[in-house]
Write an enzyme that holds these catalytic residues in place. Structure first.
Site, PDB file in Angstrom:
ATOM      1  N   THR A  32      30.972  52.526  24.142  1.00  0.00           N
ATOM      2  CA  THR A  32      29.879  51.616  24.441  1.00  0.00           C
ATOM      3  C   THR A  32      30.007  50.428  23.512  1.00  0.00           C
ATOM      4  O   THR A  32      29.812  50.548  22.305  1.00  0.00           O
ATOM      5  CB  THR A  32      28.528  52.314  24.234  1.00  0.00           C
ATOM      6  OG1 THR A  32      28.419  53.340  25.217  1.00  0.00           O
ATOM      7  CG2 THR A  32      27.388  51.331  24.424  1.00  0.00           C
ATOM      8  N   LYS A  78      24.556  50.621  32.025  1.00  0.00           N
ATOM      9  CA  LYS A  78      24.179  51.543  30.955  1.00  0.00           C
ATOM     10  C   LYS A  78      22.890  51.089  30.270  1.00  0.00           C
ATOM     11  O   LYS A  78      22.028  51.905  29.944  1.00  0.00           O
ATOM     12  CB  LYS A  78      25.312  51.674  29.940  1.00  0.00           C
ATOM     13  CG  LYS A  78      24.978  52.700  28.878  1.00  0.00           C
ATOM     14  CD  LYS A  78      26.149  53.330  28.198  1.00  0.00           C
ATOM     15  CE  LYS A  78      25.606  54.283  27.130  1.00  0.00           C
ATOM     16  NZ  LYS A  78      26.648  54.963  26.398  1.00  0.00           N
ATOM     17  N   LYS A 109      18.710  49.990  19.697  1.00  0.00           N
ATOM     18  CA  LYS A 109      19.668  48.906  19.923  1.00  0.00           C
ATOM     19  C   LYS A 109      19.802  48.622  21.423  1.00  0.00           C
ATOM     20  O   LYS A 109      19.816  47.455  21.849  1.00  0.00           O
ATOM     21  CB  LYS A 109      21.036  49.291  19.350  1.00  0.00           C
ATOM     22  CG  LYS A 109      22.081  48.209  19.431  1.00  0.00           C
ATOM     23  CD  LYS A 109      23.498  48.802  19.352  1.00  0.00           C
ATOM     24  CE  LYS A 109      23.751  49.719  20.558  1.00  0.00           C
ATOM     25  NZ  LYS A 109      25.000  50.448  20.554  1.00  0.00           N
TER      26      LYS A 109
END
Lengths: 286, 286, 286, 286
Positions: free
Chosen positions: C96, C171, C239
């Site tokens: 990621t 995502k 985040k």
């Protein structure tokens, strides 16, 4: 000059009654615990034994009582306001009460032929002493006019807002804005301090700009000094935010930011700051 | 008396340069489109052909440019500020720029031995004209002191905040509070109007109380009149809220109410009010 | 059958590489600390000394690395992926990473004639072990098709989403919903417990109704038991919420509830729960 | 086998009574407009002319009525439930009513020696037809046990939660989570679509992961197709959120995200979507 009754000599009432006396009005006072009448009698007030006697002796009577329960009892008790009420007399409730209480009292006064005015105020101890309250009146307009000269000694601003209920509504609107501003100041100060800005300079900058207001001037240093000595209890502000949100549900108005501010006040309340000043909201923000 | 350069004669810059001239300073001006220099020359300014010439001719140079791109180009172009910079000269950027731009310019000035000050302002057109801006300075303190007499003609308040970056940070803190207050006023007014209160009376009551401030005095009637003639574009406020929230992520500060206010401004921006005044946020609240 | 390279044998990578070996694929592995290769070599993997060797030896190479810095170094270091890349070879980054990193790597691979696929996954340790990840692929479609049989051993679901960047975007969308749901469950449970409902019964009722989902089944008991043993670190969720909100600013989408959820996660992060599981958000809600 | 009364044959009641008949229970039905009894009589039900007759003829009587007013009238009218109530008989109110109504009915039943159970359900039309409701019971435990075999034909899950009021409270907690999830899904979908992701693929990815739940499976395609055909009216969800927030004020629980979700539902309600399905909240989010 009108003979004025005055019921309730707490922090606010004492200062207000004194201002009326200073202005030369003929004032008859009553308080649940009679001792509080003493200094006012020394300033020239007459004293009565019951609300009934006050009402009977005066043209109109002002009350400013601690809460809805006290407001209700003062009116409906055996020797209460209602017992002394008769056609043409006036009753002005300056307490902050809920809608239901205001309407119930208004109805009872009307049933005796009396005139009723709700007149909650914006402002706390200091403005009460200085005679600079803002008076939010609604109900009987003739009574509003008649009480005008007295109101002008109690406050620097008065508005007449229509039917009973509109005074309380105005107060909710104003306090809702105040609650949001208190959180805005808290968040700004907290962010600035975390960013190594000097707190006093942040306040100076605010004070010099478009957002300069008595509230920030008063509360700002309290936030920096962790001073929450109470002038407006936090739990009352949270209650007003709750009532404003309830009103918004009724009227169909979304309040995205005020609902967020309310949740911050709820957290402060839950954290045990309910009896502190609204400045204590900073303690759960920083 | 210091010889002062002035770069950028937009709405703000024009008014500020004029105030310096009026105060008797010797001012050399430059603007991308030279035509804007004419009225200032008529008031006694010298005119230069490039930023480089301005810097070479003056003790320190003030710039107030439209955006970070313009601020950067004015410094780094062939005949830009940097080309004229030398040891001891000062450069004061009063534009509102991002952190990276400010640091890049600061570094470049320092590399030539120059002194740098960032000095964004709080206040828009009217305060610029009236010389009542609030100046948020950070960087070289000797330059801050030297520019003091000039600053005192541009603003009614100036603060020195430390290292470069702290001026911009202070501006974000102040504008974040302003954004929250704008939403607070909008929500209060919207709720009151739905509750049949008179809008003008709501503003009167606010104006008489602890929340009375120039901003509410100015924006309040705009909300009631659906006037969004631009003094502070809404999209810039939304950008400042976004930057304040980004700063809060970096510094570890939760901003419950400001994040809600930001979402309201985002909705107003998306609805097409980005170029209107911040007062237009009311259009998505009411 | 394709020869597959595998870079990065952390919690996720180890389990994924093992699943490929179990399925009979020819796998060459590399890890920064070579010791982690041992158990996979025991299961039949070849081992290479550098990412370059892996890429040279394989048709396509999968990487799942800790963070953008590691993803970057693995590609750009002297004996990194890029050094071994040549026309037609494939590189699949399942880490990621941020948008900029993904684009930089994609560009570098393309410059060597290679094919690139970003393929972040939804799912953590357990789904990685069980081969039930959800694979969010974007980039070179021929590589997506070629890697299909391998993906089908790693996950139970895979989608191809178009250009590089869309995988990461999907995502963010999915994790943003997850973050909001985590706060929703926390608030519901906290309210119910304060209202003297039995926590286990609340979870039972949820589990029997329209909101029954693996996440609530997994996290619910953790909330009740104050268990925050980490499967998805809270700071990573915060985040992702921050990035989703940044994306919403870019795309013009107001996110009233997600921004509120983000502030709750920020508070949890600030309170020191960043390395705990996302379940720890409950600790600042209750 | 118990003789069961059934009052109220709306969408929910009709399906539930039919399930009891199918399971072989002896059921006596009543509905305000008698026509609705016909199909159930065809399935073997007895029909009574008044609630009183139903109660007199049965061991316990189930009611599921439209709103608190109907629930109240069915009990307190001349030939209502109370008129037929006697020692040992049971009354089970499966309507969703407010706290005050539930307590008033509970008290009245008790005053006649009857047993009372509140048993609101989680689930709408389809689960009612399929016998897969979730039953949230509170009040008299002996009645809960006695009604157990019947409940098992109406729902797939039942819990006993203690004193009257706890059933309604559980329903608020569950619906509050549902409301927050509905907004979370709406925001996620809106963000993804603005980011050029395919809506169907977003739903597929959710469906394959930890957040897969019947609600998202059902509502997701409705959002994409702008279908708001009502199974759970939006205004009822907003009311439940309002009541949950009121409960949170009473219990001292801050609800940052649920309050934000409530404001979104308020906006949808104000925009005229109150009678649409909760899926219509998407219309003010996208």
């Amino acid at each position: 000059m009108a003979r004025i009754g005055f019921l309730g000599l707490g922090i606010m009432g004492r200062a207000m009654a004194a201002n009326l006396l200073k202005a030369g009005f003929e004032v008859t006072v009553w308080n649940r615990s009679a001792a509080k009448c003493v200094p006012l009698v020394a300033q020239g007030a007459a004293q009565a034994a019951t609300p009934r006697e006050v009402v009977e002796a005066c043209d109109f009577t002002i009350a400013i009582l601690a809460d809805p329960a006290a407001a209700r009892e003062t009116v409906f008790a055996a020797d209460g306001v209602l017992a002394g009420m008769s056609a043409g007399k006036g009753y002005i409730d300056m307490s902050t009460v809920d809608d239901a209480t205001a309407r119930e009292i208004a109805g009872a006064i009307a049933s005796k032929g009396g005139r009723f005015l709700e007149a909650p105020v914006s402002g706390t101890k200091k403005p009460a002493e200085d005679g600079t309250l803002v008076i939010l009146a609604a109900g009987d307009q003739s009574l509003y006019d008649e009480a005008g000269p007295a109101f002008d000694k109690l406050g620097k601003k008065r508005v007449f807002l229509g039917d009973v209920g509109q005074g309380a509504r105005m107060k909710l609107v104003v306090n809702m804005i105040m609650g949001s501003m208190m959180v805005a100041l808290s968040e700004g100060l907290a962010l600035g301090l975390k960013g190594n800005l000097d707190g006093a300079k942040i306040l100076e900058v605010i004070e010099a700009g478009a957002m300069a207001c008595p509230m920030f001037k008063g509360k700002g240093p309290m936030l920096l000094n962790d001073d929450a000595s109470t002038s407006f209890p936090l739990k009352h502000m949270q209650k007003d935010l709750r009532l404003a949100l309830a009103l918004s549900e009724e009227l169909g108005q979304s309040l995205q930011a005020a609902s967020a501010a309310n949740e911050v006040f709820k957290r402060a309340n839950i954290a045990g700051h309910g009896d502190d000043d609204i400045a204590a909201v900073y303690r759960v923000v920083r």
